[in-house]
Write a protein that holds these residues in place. Structure first.
Motif, PDB file in Angstrom:
ATOM      1  N   LEU A  46      84.876  25.201  43.189  1.00 31.18           N
ATOM      2  CA  LEU A  46      84.881  26.186  42.115  1.00 31.18           C
ATOM      3  C   LEU A  46      83.606  27.009  42.224  1.00 31.18           C
ATOM      4  O   LEU A  46      82.535  26.466  42.470  1.00 31.18           O
ATOM      5  CB  LEU A  46      84.926  25.501  40.744  1.00 31.18           C
ATOM      6  CG  LEU A  46      84.814  26.402  39.515  1.00 31.18           C
ATOM      7  CD1 LEU A  46      86.060  27.271  39.362  1.00 31.18           C
ATOM      8  CD2 LEU A  46      84.594  25.571  38.266  1.00 31.18           C
ATOM      9  N   VAL A  47      83.737  28.320  42.021  1.00 28.61           N
ATOM     10  CA  VAL A  47      82.584  29.218  42.056  1.00 28.61           C
ATOM     11  C   VAL A  47      82.429  29.836  40.675  1.00 28.61           C
ATOM     12  O   VAL A  47      83.385  30.365  40.115  1.00 28.61           O
ATOM     13  CB  VAL A  47      82.778  30.333  43.112  1.00 28.61           C
ATOM     14  CG1 VAL A  47      81.611  31.309  43.083  1.00 28.61           C
ATOM     15  CG2 VAL A  47      82.955  29.730  44.500  1.00 28.61           C
ATOM     16  N   THR A  55      80.876  40.064  45.484  1.00 30.32           N
ATOM     17  CA  THR A  55      81.333  38.711  45.145  1.00 30.32           C
ATOM     18  C   THR A  55      82.848  38.669  45.020  1.00 30.32           C
ATOM     19  O   THR A  55      83.494  37.754  45.532  1.00 30.32           O
ATOM     20  CB  THR A  55      80.683  38.237  43.830  1.00 30.32           C
ATOM     21  OG1 THR A  55      79.268  38.265  43.985  1.00 30.32           O
ATOM     22  CG2 THR A  55      81.140  36.834  43.475  1.00 30.32           C
ATOM     23  N   LEU A  56      83.420  39.646  44.355  1.00 31.04           N
ATOM     24  CA  LEU A  56      84.872  39.683  44.207  1.00 31.04           C
ATOM     25  C   LEU A  56      85.564  39.761  45.566  1.00 31.04           C
ATOM     26  O   LEU A  56      86.574  39.096  45.793  1.00 31.04           O
ATOM     27  CB  LEU A  56      85.290  40.870  43.331  1.00 31.04           C
ATOM     28  CG  LEU A  56      84.854  40.807  41.871  1.00 31.04           C
ATOM     29  CD1 LEU A  56      85.211  42.103  41.158  1.00 31.04           C
ATOM     30  CD2 LEU A  56      85.469  39.610  41.176  1.00 31.04           C
ATOM     31  N   SER A  57      85.004  40.542  46.459  1.00 28.20           N
ATOM     32  CA  SER A  57      85.576  40.664  47.808  1.00 28.20           C
ATOM     33  C   SER A  57      85.488  39.346  48.570  1.00 28.20           C
ATOM     34  O   SER A  57      86.454  38.925  49.211  1.00 28.20           O
ATOM     35  CB  SER A  57      84.849  41.755  48.596  1.00 28.20           C
ATOM     36  OG  SER A  57      85.002  42.988  47.967  1.00 28.20           O
ATOM     37  N   ILE A  67      85.173  31.258  38.129  1.00 23.28           N
ATOM     38  CA  ILE A  67      84.911  31.701  36.758  1.00 23.28           C
ATOM     39  C   ILE A  67      83.963  32.869  36.929  1.00 23.28           C
ATOM     40  O   ILE A  67      82.861  32.718  37.472  1.00 23.28           O
ATOM     41  CB  ILE A  67      84.276  30.591  35.902  1.00 23.28           C
ATOM     42  CG1 ILE A  67      85.237  29.406  35.785  1.00 23.28           C
ATOM     43  CG2 ILE A  67      83.862  31.146  34.537  1.00 23.28           C
ATOM     44  CD1 ILE A  67      84.638  28.192  35.115  1.00 23.28           C
ATOM     45  N   LEU A  68      84.388  34.045  36.503  1.00 24.59           N
ATOM     46  CA  LEU A  68      83.599  35.253  36.717  1.00 24.59           C
ATOM     47  C   LEU A  68      83.033  35.771  35.400  1.00 24.59           C
ATOM     48  O   LEU A  68      83.733  35.864  34.409  1.00 24.59           O
ATOM     49  CB  LEU A  68      84.457  36.331  37.377  1.00 24.59           C
ATOM     50  CG  LEU A  68      84.991  35.936  38.744  1.00 24.59           C
ATOM     51  CD1 LEU A  68      85.996  36.967  39.236  1.00 24.59           C
ATOM     52  CD2 LEU A  68      83.867  35.769  39.746  1.00 24.59           C
TER      53      LEU A  68
END
Length: 72
Positions: A46-47, A55-57, A67-68
């Motif tokens: 999990l990040v 980061t999304l890429s 979890i963003l």
């Protein structure tokens, strides 16, 4: 406490590691990573991260649950 069940690598940012008395064998604050990021992401279950474009890429490329936190 989460730290009893998880290995936490906390990427703090260059020059932003905060001095603290908290010490645990499963918690590692890190100032900055470049080449090691691919290994850290590969090992992660999990990040938890800010929701920046890079980061999304990266998370999309490795298909990691995350979890963003939106960036201000």
């Amino acid at each position: 406490m989460m730290i009893e069940y998880c290995q936490v690598v906390h990427l703090c940012g260059k020059g932003k590691v905060v001095a603290t008395d908290f010490r645990h064998k499963r918690y590692r604050p890190v100032e900055f990573v470049v080449d090691e990021m691919k290994d850290l992401l590969a090992l992660a279950d999990l990040v938890v991260s800010r929701a920046g474009l890079s980061t999304l890429s990266e998370l999309g490329a490795v298909s990691k649950p995350s979890i963003l936190v939106p960036m201000p």
